[in-house]
Design an enzyme around this catalytic site. Sequence first.
Site, PDB file in Angstrom:
ATOM      1  N   SER A 228      -3.620  -0.191  -2.313  1.00  0.00           N
ATOM      2  CA  SER A 228      -2.900  -1.095  -1.258  1.00  0.00           C
ATOM      3  C   SER A 228      -2.218  -2.352  -1.834  1.00  0.00           C
ATOM      4  CB  SER A 228      -3.658  -1.672  -0.145  1.00  0.00           C
ATOM      5  OG  SER A 228      -2.983  -2.032   0.917  1.00  0.00           O
ATOM      6  N   ASP A 549      -3.144   4.645   3.749  1.00  0.00           N
ATOM      7  CA  ASP A 549      -3.640   3.455   2.846  1.00  0.00           C
ATOM      8  C   ASP A 549      -5.203   3.682   2.804  1.00  0.00           C
ATOM      9  OD1 ASP A 549      -4.828   1.051   2.200  1.00  0.00           O
ATOM     10  OD2 ASP A 549      -3.114  -0.028   3.073  1.00  0.00           O
TER      11      ASP A 549
END
Length: 749
Positions: A228, A549
């Site tokens: 991320s 994610d």
Amino acid sequence: MSFIDPYQHIIVEHHYSHKFTVVVLRATKVTKGTFGDMLDTPDPYVELFISSTPDSRKRTRHFNNDINPVWNETFEFILDPNQENILEITLMDANYVMDETLGTTTFPISSMKVGEKKQVPFIFNQVTEMILEMSLEVCSSPDLRFSMALCDQEKAFRQQRKENIKENMKKLLGPKNSEGLHSTRDVPVVAILGSGGGFRAMVGFSGVMKALYESGILDCATYIAGLSGSTWYMSTLYSHPDFPEKGPEEINKELMKNVSHNPLLLLTPQKIKRYVESLWRKKSSGQPVTFTDIFGMLIGETLIHNRMNTTLSSLKEKVNTGQCPLPLFTCLHVKPDVSELMFADWVEFSPFEIGMAKYGTFMAPDLFGSKFFMGTVVKKYEENPLHFLMGVWGSAFSILFNRVLGVSGSQSKGSTMEEELENITAKHIVSNDSSDSDDESQGPKGTEHEEAEREYQNDNQASWVQRMLMALVSDSALFNTREGRAGKVHNFMLGLNLNTSYPMSPLRDFTMQESLDEDELDAAVADPDEFEQIYEPLDVKSKKIHVVDSGLTFNLPYPLILRPQRGVDLIISFDFSARPSDSSPPFKELLLAEKWAKMNKLPFPKIDPYVFDREGLKECYVFKPKNPDVEKDCPTIIHFVLANINFRKYKAPGVPRETNEEKEIADFDIFDDPESPFSTFNFQYPNQAFKRLHDLMYFNTLNNIDVIKNAIVESIEYRRQNPSRCSVSLSSVEARRFFNKEFLSKPTA
């Protein structure tokens, strides 16, 4: 000195597909019937359709006013030989409004033998004869790589990198501490990890990398893995044309300038129109488009605006001679109806390959997003730009994009952004829509005449662009719903036979046979159902997969580094995850990583969360294997947390702050500040906030350089005492044979 890689001898089961080639040669006496021929001469073309394969509908060009056309056009189909494959051949007449079907016939492909090539005549309307040349062969060289081993490019990189690291470690540690470095086999594998956490993670990681670069630690690392927010910094750094000749210090100054602007400035009508038109081109080419594409463009415009055409493949030039650590990025494959804490496949990305270690399935980066069937590309697209991947790697923020921009007043009172993010599950972000079907298998036979088709496409584009523009600049459902926000790509595992997934540590399963503490595995860290379905396979019938994610399961990219093929000795992890307060225990994500590792039978040092009660909050903690003589493959972990402790008193390690200004700039909280300048969802960092966070992590890293150096020295000695680490042994060969027998003797589905 080379050695045998035992993992390359483990067979990853897959079935070979067939390639069916059709050459549409010619037709004679094409007719529309007696009455039709009196009104118009045919404009013939041929359409081929096989319903059992992706990219199933193909057509020739048309000829105006030609009853004896010669096409001589070649088409290829990838087929599953275990299915009934029928070729449907349709002779069409092109018209301005709607094309007309002149006749249809079929051909059973099962009537052909592998290796056979023949010409077959087909009769339409008792008059027209069409000649097709057809051949059938086995696809023995698929575009996917099926293996448990690292790819050859990474192996070559590791060898080159070790040569460099050997000299770098001698320079870093001095003659006395590096006397055990006699050959590259003595060089420990060091990995650096960065967590998620939005711009907080990105800015913090920028300070870390500056410290590691200047101290010489980065020159001793083989891998750098991010998740991320950390991947955004890695992308910024590795895509910079001057890196590594120019260090992070100069690049971080550019970054500070880029993140000081309000993200709403990226949503001017002119820029939005450019974004949406680019996405239309992607959509019209046959690729899925979601809000993650838009978010990736915005992240790219913010961080790498002058290199938006950069691709992941292009980063190879930064590592092709082992001059930099190999960057590893990650996202998750999730299912629409299952929590990502219960089921998630980790997808790893490097400049060399993209794939899922769980299935032993990998591809070249430029093929990610292309249409596959049974391991072979059936429709190749241009490589996705790096900013698209940045959007996928950090897609949690596209889910709550209204919170990022602060454009919605609908959020519940008292709810923090971190709390809202924690409540997101896969069903919130993955639309279970009907768009999984391929356009070519849904549409009617034939297409409009080219001019009419262009007119239709232009109208369709204008309508789509208008809808997207309205959605982006108004308070529409696109901002107020989360469904469909996940990234979506064509399923590169479509049609494969997955009778089982493969253990992350296949040789360890059979050589160690150690007993696991069931109570330990059952203990929940964050959720009672966490990792409950991680052994289940991906749906190979779904034409598209959702990628999100990785921080939605746990916020540290340990699965990339724990692959035993990489043989990592020392892991230096930096955790920028949100905590309820600055004084809260900092081990939640690390404990989740430990549990995941144990469930996958991967060596991991015991994480004692009570060290926080005994020693309090520290800048970093060291976790080592309890029994190194037994746990020979277990790495040491140095775990840095986001904490402002010594930085308040010292402006550099050992150099006290003296003036009030120096003390004031360092007197700040990370999570207890009521104004939340370091919130996960803060996408604008004024210079002071950037410098505070950047300098804090720069200081914390430098303040513990001796801890890192000591761990490297121990790792060198550990390597020297265990020369067989990550090389083949008799037990490994036996395990490999047992593994192949165990997994390949299972009946196919």
